[in-house]
Structures are given as structure tokens and as C-alpha cells.
Design a protein around this motif. Structure first.
Motif, PDB file in Angstrom:
ATOM      1  N   ARG A 276       0.875  -1.192   0.287  1.00 23.17           N
ATOM      2  CA  ARG A 276      -0.222   0.120   0.012  1.00 23.17           C
ATOM      3  C   ARG A 276       0.821   1.229  -0.134  1.00 23.17           C
ATOM      4  NH1 ARG A 276      -4.746  -1.564   3.947  1.00 23.17           N
ATOM      5  NH2 ARG A 276      -5.695  -3.114   2.550  1.00 23.17           N
ATOM      6  N   LYS A 277       1.924   1.235  -0.849  1.00 21.36           N
ATOM      7  CA  LYS A 277       2.714   2.587  -1.017  1.00 21.36           C
ATOM      8  C   LYS A 277       3.039   2.674  -2.383  1.00 21.36           C
ATOM      9  CE  LYS A 277       7.047   3.584   1.207  1.00 21.36           C
ATOM     10  NZ  LYS A 277       7.988   2.944   0.171  1.00 21.36           N
ATOM     11  N   GLN A 278       3.278   4.076  -2.812  1.00 21.34           N
ATOM     12  CA  GLN A 278       3.556   4.352  -4.057  1.00 21.34           C
ATOM     13  C   GLN A 278       5.014   3.669  -4.538  1.00 21.34           C
ATOM     14  OE1 GLN A 278       3.406   7.207  -6.078  1.00 21.34           O
ATOM     15  NE2 GLN A 278       4.982   6.223  -7.612  1.00 21.34           N
ATOM     16  N   GLY A 342       6.288   0.444   4.199  1.00 20.30           N
ATOM     17  CA  GLY A 342       5.150   0.178   3.608  1.00 20.30           C
ATOM     18  C   GLY A 342       4.060  -0.147   4.626  1.00 20.30           C
ATOM     19  N   SER A 343       2.926  -0.671   4.286  1.00 20.69           N
ATOM     20  CA  SER A 343       1.886  -1.530   5.166  1.00 20.69           C
ATOM     21  C   SER A 343       1.756  -2.796   4.493  1.00 20.69           C
ATOM     22  CB  SER A 343       0.462  -0.688   5.127  1.00 20.69           C
ATOM     23  OG  SER A 343      -0.442  -1.640   5.665  1.00 20.69           O
ATOM     24  N   TYR A 532      -1.764   6.235  -2.443  1.00 18.52           N
ATOM     25  CA  TYR A 532      -2.361   5.580  -1.268  1.00 18.52           C
ATOM     26  C   TYR A 532      -2.599   6.925   0.023  1.00 18.52           C
ATOM     27  CZ  TYR A 532      -2.015   1.086  -3.074  1.00 18.52           C
ATOM     28  OH  TYR A 532      -2.168  -0.178  -3.742  1.00 18.52           O
ATOM     29  N   LYS A 533      -3.723   6.989   0.464  1.00 16.79           N
ATOM     30  CA  LYS A 533      -4.152   7.847   1.339  1.00 16.79           C
ATOM     31  C   LYS A 533      -4.700   7.121   2.528  1.00 16.79           C
ATOM     32  CE  LYS A 533      -6.466   9.596  -2.004  1.00 16.79           C
ATOM     33  NZ  LYS A 533      -7.236  10.485  -2.795  1.00 16.79           N
ATOM     34  N   PRO A 534      -4.449   7.866   3.871  1.00 19.56           N
ATOM     35  CA  PRO A 534      -5.231   7.091   5.003  1.00 19.56           C
ATOM     36  C   PRO A 534      -6.737   7.273   4.519  1.00 19.56           C
ATOM     37  CG  PRO A 534      -3.727   9.099   5.594  1.00 19.56           C
ATOM     38  CD  PRO A 534      -3.713   8.863   4.151  1.00 19.56           C
ATOM     39  N   ARG A 535      -7.514   6.023   5.362  1.00 15.05           N
ATOM     40  CA  ARG A 535      -8.629   5.747   5.080  1.00 15.05           C
ATOM     41  C   ARG A 535      -9.611   6.883   4.806  1.00 15.05           C
ATOM     42  NH1 ARG A 535     -12.013   1.757   4.802  1.00 15.05           N
ATOM     43  NH2 ARG A 535     -14.112   1.917   5.816  1.00 15.05           N
TER      44      ARG A 535
END
Lengths: 542, 317
Positions: A276-278, A342-343, A532-535
Motif C-alpha cells: 500500500r505504497k507508491q 509500507g503497510s 495511497y491515502k489514509p482511510r
């Protein structure tokens, strides 16, 4: 990432049903499924040939098959796997399905040509199968002259025509992708917002349309020399056998990049999604695909270091080959760096990503041994070469294809598969693969030549060969497993949400499976890829 | 590396260097495999997703890092290139003092002829400590003469003469493989090289049955094929004199100049119209299909011995 209007659910898998509706479809998604079914059949066929090879080599004596049968087995294994599985695999299945959706298009630029390319593939496959059943083929997939043109008593001409015809399928797919990427991008989908998978497909397509005509001409010349005794490659007729090698590898080395570049594209998608990262260094990853595609055309002579090619030509080919290591290393490090902070999920796609990273790195680095001219004298034409290119093509390309197939399966079918099954498959493939092919590096340094039906009865040679064959049985299990859980998922799988992995990209914003025309209203893109942005900022459909 | 089962016997002057080069690249590769594996595994574990909605940090790249991992692989690959090119260059150029052996591959055997005239099949006796140059030919399709214990290999290309060389350092019996696929019995096209102390080699030669040295056989062929009716020692023949031709620069009728090496002589015999010498008519028949690869090598070996006819010699005769 983008605004996609609310969709009505009319899946591409829905009406019209029936064989005719599928065989005459112009929908890129249905054509992708046609390809998926066809190449899966050929993967199984090619795998059976491989099983025949590995069984023979468990003993030093050539005691299972006759020499001619063995020669046909390794030839057909190569021909089927390369021309009918690997080359079409990622482009024709995952590319066909995902590329238009990823760039916000309703279909490819030429839907009828897309269908035509599948029919050409099938026609080429049928001609090649006709060769298999009318005497087989024993030239090796490389068709080296003058063996193929004057000596072999197998169905070389038929097989050459089969390969010739199949080539047009690649050319048309490549042409379709290039035009689609140039002309069909949604508003706001600028070149540097393209998913890296699209960049990789674009680079691959360039190689396909520039390289494939050369192999088509080359195999046709072999057929002409066999049938009409035109002196092209046979020195007795005034030809030059080494000329064939130049022409053949002018396509067939770039063909390696036709097989691995799409895999690199899949990896960029997967690494970003599972982290979940660029993607780290987007521009470097995109341009490294183009660099590999261009350099790939200038290295063919590294197959000819001991073929009586001029030393000075060899020096140039060697140094350019070394340069290919640079963009390959750039990609690998960028993927690793993408995971940093990353996540990272531990769902099944990650297992394929990790497997790819390990195997592709070994495959790429062992290419350096062969690019090093002095060392290549000892290693060329041995099992070291066999091990090296299987690490790239099976460890790299097929690992990426399998990873991509798992990643996109929910999108393509609307069903979730067994996570436990998928993880087990990835682990079996990784372990089985290393057991199969690592011993072959050692056999190669010991001097075991390729394409040997029997080998010296020395203990270490047999130990390594038995290890390899045992590993191949684990590998086979790893590849069989998905056949079960994928099939099971079609009937009993949980319905897949639009975005099961929480990934970015237009393809994850349309329903699973997508509607026939992908988007009911043209999407507009206003963000870079992998944003990717926070929820609380994420816009999720479905 | 003599006793490590993962290395072939080390029996030639380049074997040790070849193994060192192999180990050097293996070490570099192992470093990068471990590095990439460690980075990906550590990141995958350390930054594992702890919350279903979590996303990664907003990092886009780093020019410094990109330049670093562009530059380091570039430098390392150039080191490999230079070392490998140097080794290849030495292996591609036989030393001047080498003894000449003649090897011809055909489906599916290797025919070997020694300079002293002894012939053998699928075996090659060689003295240790002596540079040996092999002239390699093929009667039919591609083959490849591979001797892993010597770390050398060369394609036998039909229509061409290729060369390879080695210096055996360790007496023993080692594998010869055909390494280029050549049809049904490709894996049976094997043999052994027997490296011997020089005195043992001389003794072995003395016990062998010589059917004439390659040069003697070439000289006989030169007259049985009637080459000598046109190619005379002086300039009175219908063809150019071959005395001193080897290694010289030949002026062709079409204006080109070529150096007369083995492959030029080979082509001029087999396909005589390809390169016609200036001042001569293209009247020589092509010997394609009439001369075997072995005979061809003998003819060339003989032509190479023809020294320029010095006026003093002419007077003596």
C-alpha cells in the motif's frame, strides 16, 4: 484515485451466454479468458514433456526413452512453453484483461484484431500440434541449422510454419496495445500516471512488433532451405550456418524480454498493492523497462561467443549485456525499497512477490556469469545455461504470472479463492523450483552439456540429477494445486468485492467482475498511480 | 579445486583462473542475493500491516539511492567484463609455438589426427606442459568440442575451420563432450582426452600406426587431385603459385585484399569462384563434396609449409 460513476451490475460474464457468444466476442476480457484457457492447456502439455525429461535423467543411462524420443521431448517442451505459454502468458491474459481497464478505456483499440490474434494463436498451435503428431520435432526449440535444414528427419517444416503463424498473434497483440496506450487513455491519465504494468506492456509490445517479424522470416528460410534446397544456411549449398544464429537470436534474445518485462510490470503492481505504497522511484522503474527493451536488441551475439564469431564483435556484445544488469538491478532495488515503511500484507500475493524477488535475483545475477566471455567458454551449452534461463523464465516470468493471476483472479472471476491453498502453492513452487534448478548450476560447472539423453555414471552427477528430478515433482504439485482451488472458487468461492486487496487503480474501482464496457461513464483521472491515502480520504466503490 | 566434487578436474593452464573468476562472480552474486532477500524479508516483517485500513508512508523515491544502485552494479559488471574479456582474448589466440592437432566432428564421432600422423577416434592423447592448438572442422552439422577439465570449448562449424588451444597440466583421463546439439546420438558423441607426460606421449606415438603425417598426406592429395598441374612453384602455372601464400595479403580480381588464412584457403578450394586472385581466370573447379574435411585440413597443412621459392633454391634444383 479517480472518480468513477456509480455502476449498474451487468458483468461481462453474464448474458449473452453460449459458445458462439464467447468464440465471436470482441470483449477484451472474454478474449483474455479464451487465452487463459488455451495457454493453461499448453502449460500442462509442456509440463508433461518436462516430466518425461526429468524422469529419464534420474539415471545416467538413457534407459527410459529412445534417444530420438528424448530429443523430441526436450524440443517440444521448449517450443510449447516458449511460443504457446510464456510469450502469450502475461500480455495476452493479464494484459488483455487489465490494460484497457487500467487506463480507463472501454476496450482495446482494435477489438476485432484482438479476437483475430487469438484465432491466429489457435491456428499456429494446431499446425504445431500437427507437427507433433506427424513425426514430431527434434531440432531443439532453437532450430539450429544446418541440422534443422538438412539433417533432421522430423516435421521441421510444419513446426516452422506453426511458429511463423503464431508470431503474427504476438505482432497483432503488440500493435493493439501500443495504439491503445497512445489513443485510449482516459482524460487525466497522463503518461506518468500510467500504472507501471502498462509501461511494461508498452515496452514489451515494442519488442514484439520489432522482433517477431525477424523470427518469422528466419524459420521460413529454414523451411525454404529444407523444401527447395535454397542455399542460405547450409555451407554445402553455399550458405552460412552461423548466419542463422544471428537471425535467430536477434529475435530470441529480445523474446526473453518479451517473457520477463511483463512479469516485471506485474511485480510493480503487486509490490505497490501489498505494501500500500507508491512504487519507489516510479520514473526509474518505468524507464528501466524501456532501457531493457532497447538494450535487449543489441545483445544477441552473447549466444555466439564460441560459434566462431569475431572476438571484437563478442567484446561489444559482452559489454552491452553487462549493461542490462543495471536497469534490472535498479528495478529490484526499487521493489525492495517500495516495501520500506509500507503497510505490508501477508495475504497470498505477497508470497508470490517474495518468491519472485528471490528467484529473479538469482536468475539475473547468473546471467552475469554467462555474459563474462572467458567464463562463458566453460559454461555455454551446459546445464548452467539451462538453470539460468529457467530462473528467469520460470522463477521470474511464471512466478510473476502466477502472482498476477492470484492478484487479479477476484477481479476476473468475481470470486475469492482459498488463501491457504494459494500460500501453500507459492511455497511449494518456491521450494520445488530451487530443488529442481539449483543443482543444475552445479552440473553445468561440472561440464554436463545440455540436451543429453545419457550422462557419465559418476556419483555426484547422478545425485544432482536426482535432486533436480525430485524437486520437479514438488514443483509440479505447486502448479497443480491452483487448478483445484481456482476451479473450486468458481463454484463455491466467496463473492469478491470490487477492491479485495485495498489497492489503488481504476481496475479496483469497477465491480468484480467488471461490466462488459468496463465503465458506464468515462472515468476522469486526477491523481498519480499508487496514491495511497489514509482511510478517511479513500474513495472506495463496492 | 582438485578434490571438491562440485568442480571438474583442474587439468589445464587456465583451469585455476577460470575457477577463480567463477568464484569471484559467485561471491558478488551471493552478496546481492542475501542483500535483496534480507531487505525484502525484513521490510515485509517489520512493516507488516497491523491494521486493515493502514497505508504505507508517503515516500516517492530518492535520487541518491537511485544513483547508488545504478553506479555500483555498473562498476561491478565492468570488472567482470574486463576480466572475462581478457581471459577470452588469451583463449582465442593460440600461442605461436603450439603443436597442431586436427579434429573433425561428424554424426556421431570425433576423428583426431596428430601432427605425427597417428589417428584416433573418440580419444585424444596429448602431452602435458605443451601448448596444443586444435584445428576443428565438421563433416555435417554443428558440433562442439568440449573438455570441461581443461575449461575449453569450441564449436565445430561446417564450412569453416575453427581453432582452440590449451596446455594440459595434469596427467589423467578426462571427458570430451559434444556440447552443441547434433541429433540422435548427441549424448553419445563423447570421448576421452588422455593427458600424458611428454615421454609417455612420445612412446604412445611410437607405438601408434602412422598413415603419414598430415603434411605428407596433403602433399599426396595435392598431386592426386591435380592441384599441382596449375599451381606450380613458379609463376608459370594457370593458377597462382601457392608458395608463400599462407599469411600473405592477396590482391583479388574484384579489387579487395584479403589475408590468406586457413579459412581463405579452405574457401578457395571448396568454392573456388568466391575469391579469384587478380590476374587469373576463374577456371578452377570447386571441390565442394569431393574433398573430406580431414583431407581438406591435410591439404591446408601442406600448403602452409610451402615457403616462397628463393632464387638460390631454384638454381640448386
Amino acid at each position: 484515485m479517480a472518480t468513477v460513476p456509480q455502476q449498474e451490475n451487468h458483468s461481462y460474464l453474464g448474458a449473452p451466454y453460449g459458445l458462439a457468444a464467447w468464440l465471436l466476442t470482441k470483449d477484451h476480457k472474454r478474449i483474455a479468458i479464451l487465452y487463459l484457457i488455451s495457454i493453461t492447456i499448453f502449460f500442462a502439455v509442456g509440463g508433461l514433456f518436462a516430466a518425461g525429461i526429468r524422469l529419464e535423467l534420474t539415471t545416467p543411462q538413457g534407459d527410459l526413452w529412445t534417444p530420438d524420443m528424448y530429443n523430441k521431448l526436450f524440443t517440444l517442451h521448449g517450443v510449447v512453453m516458449i511460443f504457446f505459454f510464456l510469450i502469450p502468458s502475461i500480455p495476452a491474459v493479464l494484459g488483455n484483461f487489465m490494460l484497457p481497464i487500467m487506463i480507463g478505456a472501454k476496450d482495446l483499440a482494435f477489438p476485432r484484431i484482438n479476437l483475430l490474434s487469438w484465432y491466429i494463436y489457435v491456428a499456429g498451435a494446431i499446425i504445431t500440434l500437427a507437427a507433433v503428431f506427424s513425426g514430431g520435432l527434434d531440432t531443439g526449440w532453437t532450430f539450429y541449422t544446418p541440422y534443422s535444414s538438412i539433417s533432421s528427419e522430423t516435421a521441421v517444416t510444419t513446426a516452422a510454419i506453426g511458429v511463423f503463424v503464431t508470431g503474427f498473434s504476438s505482432i497483432l497483440t503488440g500493435l493493439n496495445f501500443i495504439v491503445t496506450v497512445h489513443r485510449m487513455r482516459a482524460p487525466g491519465m497522463t503518461w506518468f500516471r500510467l500504472p507501471l504494468f502498462v509501461w511494461a506492456q508498452y515496452a514489451t509490445s515494442l519488442v514484439m512488433i520489432l522482433g517477431t517479424p525477424v523470427i518469422a522470416i528466419t524459420v521460413l528460410l529454414v523451411a525454404a532451405e529444407r523444401a527447395l534446397h535454397l542455399g542460405i544456411f547450409d555451407p554445402k549449398l553455399g550458405g552460412d550456418p552461423v548466419l542463422f544464429q544471428h537471425l535467430f537470436w536477434f529475435y530470441s534474445h529480445p523474446a526473453v524480454y518479451i517473457m520477463i518485462l511483463p512479469g516485471m510490470g506485474v511485480m510493480s503492481e503487486l509490490v505497490a498493492a501489498v505494501s500500500r505504497k507508491q512504487v519507489f522511484g516510479y520514473g526509474f522503474v518505468a524507464f528501466s523497462s524501456l532501457a531493457i527493451a532497447i538494450l535487449g536488441f543489441l545483445v544477441w551475439g552473447h549466444h555466439l561467443f564460441v560459434s566462431s564469431q569475431s572476438i571484437y564483435a563478442g567484446l561489444v556484445f559482452s559489454i552491452i549485456t553487462m549493461l542490462v544488469a543495471v536497469p534490472s538491478a535498479v528495478k529490484t532495488f526499487n521493489w525492495a525499497a517500495t516495501m520500506y515503511k509500507g503497510s505490508v500484507t501477508w495475504e497470498s500475493p505477497t508470497y508470490w512477490v517474495l518468491g519472485f524477488m528471490g528467484l529473479f535475483t538469482i536468475g539475473g545475477l547468473t546471467g552475469l556469469f554467462l555474459a563474462t566471455m572467458g567464463l562463458d567458454i566453460h559454461l555455454t551449452d551446459t546445464y548452467f545455461v539451462v538453470a539460468h534461463f529457467h530462473y528467469i523464465m520460470v522463477g521470474g516470468a511464471i512466478m510473476a504470472y502466477m502472482g498476477g493471476l492470484h492478484f487479479y483472479w477476484p477481479k476476473m472471476t468475481g470470486k475469492m479463492f482459498s488463501e491457504a491453498g494459494a500460500k501453500a502453492s507459492a511455497i511449494l513452487v518456491f521450494v520445488g523450483f530451487n530443488f529442481t534448478f539449483f543443482p543444475q548450476f552445479l552440473l553445468g560447472y561440472l561440464g554436463m552439456p545440455r540436451r543429453y539423453h545419457a550422462y557419465p555414471a559418476e556419483p555426484i552427477w547422478q545425485v544432482l540429477n536426482v535432486l533436480s528430478s525430485a524437486g520437479a515433482s514438488i514443483l509440479a504439485l505447486g502448479y497443480l494445486l491452483p487448478a483445484f482451488y481456482f476451479t473450486y472458487s468458481l463454484f463455491k468461492g466467496k463473492a469478491a468485492p470490487a477492491n479485495p486487496w485495498g489497492a489503488t487503480g481504476l481496475e479496483w474501482q469497477v465491480p468484480s467482475p467488471p461490466p462488459t464496457f468496463n465503465f458506464d461513464e468515462d472515468p476522469v483521472v486526477n491523481e498519480p498511480a499508487y496514491h495511497y491515502k489514509p482511510r478517511h480520504e479513500v474513495h472506495v466503490n463496492g | 579445486m582438485q578434490n571438491i566434487p562440485l568442480f571438474p578436474p583442474s587439468a589445464s593452464s587456465v583451469a585455476m583462473e577460470m575457477d577463480l573468476l567463477y568464484l569471484f562472480i559467485t561471491a558478488v552474486s551471493a552478496f546481492f542475493v542475501v542483500l535483496v532477500a534480507a531487505l525484502t524479508l525484513i521490510f515485509a516483517v517489520k512493516y507488516r500491516r497491523r491494521h486493515p485500513d493502514e497505508v504505507g508512508a508517503d515516500i516517492h523515491g530518492s535520487l541518491v539511492l537511485e544513483l547508488t544502485w545504478t553506479f555500483i552494479p555498473f562498476v561491478l559488471s565492468m570488472v567482470m567484463f574486463v576480466w572475462g574479456a581478457d581471459l577470452f582474448y588469451r583463449l582465442a589466440r593460440p600461442p605461436a609455438d603450439a603443436m597442431d592437432m586436427f579434429v573433425v566432428g561428424k554424426q556421431w564421432m570425433w576423428k583426431v589426427q596428430h601432427p605425427a600422423g597417428v589417428r584416433e577416434i573418440n580419444q585424444m592423447h596429448v602431452p602435458i606442459g605443451r601448448n596444443v592448438r586444435i584445428f576443428l572442422g565438421s563433416e555435417d552439422v554443428l558440433h562442439d568440442y568440449s573438455i570441461p577439465a581443461f575449461r575449453v570449448k569450441m564449436d565445430a562449424v561446417p564450412g569453416k575451420i575453427t581453432t582452440m588451444w590449451f596446455k594440459a597440466t595434469q596427467a589423467g583421463t578426462y571427458h570430451i563432450f559434444c556440447a552443441e546439439y547434433c541429433g540422435t546420438k548427441h549424448s553419445g558423441m563423447i570421448g576421452e582426452v588422455i593427458a600424458m607426460e611428454p615421454q609417455d606421449y612420445e612412446a604412445w606415438l611410437a607405438g601408434g600406426r602412422s598413415t603419414g603425417t598430415p603434411v605428407e598426406n596433403g602433399e599426396r592429395l595435392f598431386s592426386t587431385l591435380s592441384c599441382n598441374t596449375c599451381h606450380k612453384p613458379d609463376s608459370t602455372g594457370r593458377g597462382p603459385s601457392l608458395h608463400g601464400v599462407f599469411g600473405s595479403t592477396v590482391q583479388l580480381a574484384d579489387g579487395r585484399k584479403v589475408v590468406a588464412d586457413e579459412n581463405y584457403l579452405r574457401e578457395s578450394i571448396m568454392n573456388s569462384q568466391a575469391k579469384v586472385v587478380q590476374g587469373f581466370q576463374p577456371i578452377m573447379p570447386a571441390f565442394q563434396g569431393m574433398v573430406s574435411e580431414e583431407n581438406l585440413m591435410q591439404l591446408i597443412a601442406y600448403i602452409k609449409t610451402l615457403k616462397p621459392a628463393a632464387p638460390a633454391d631454384a638454381v640448386k634444383k
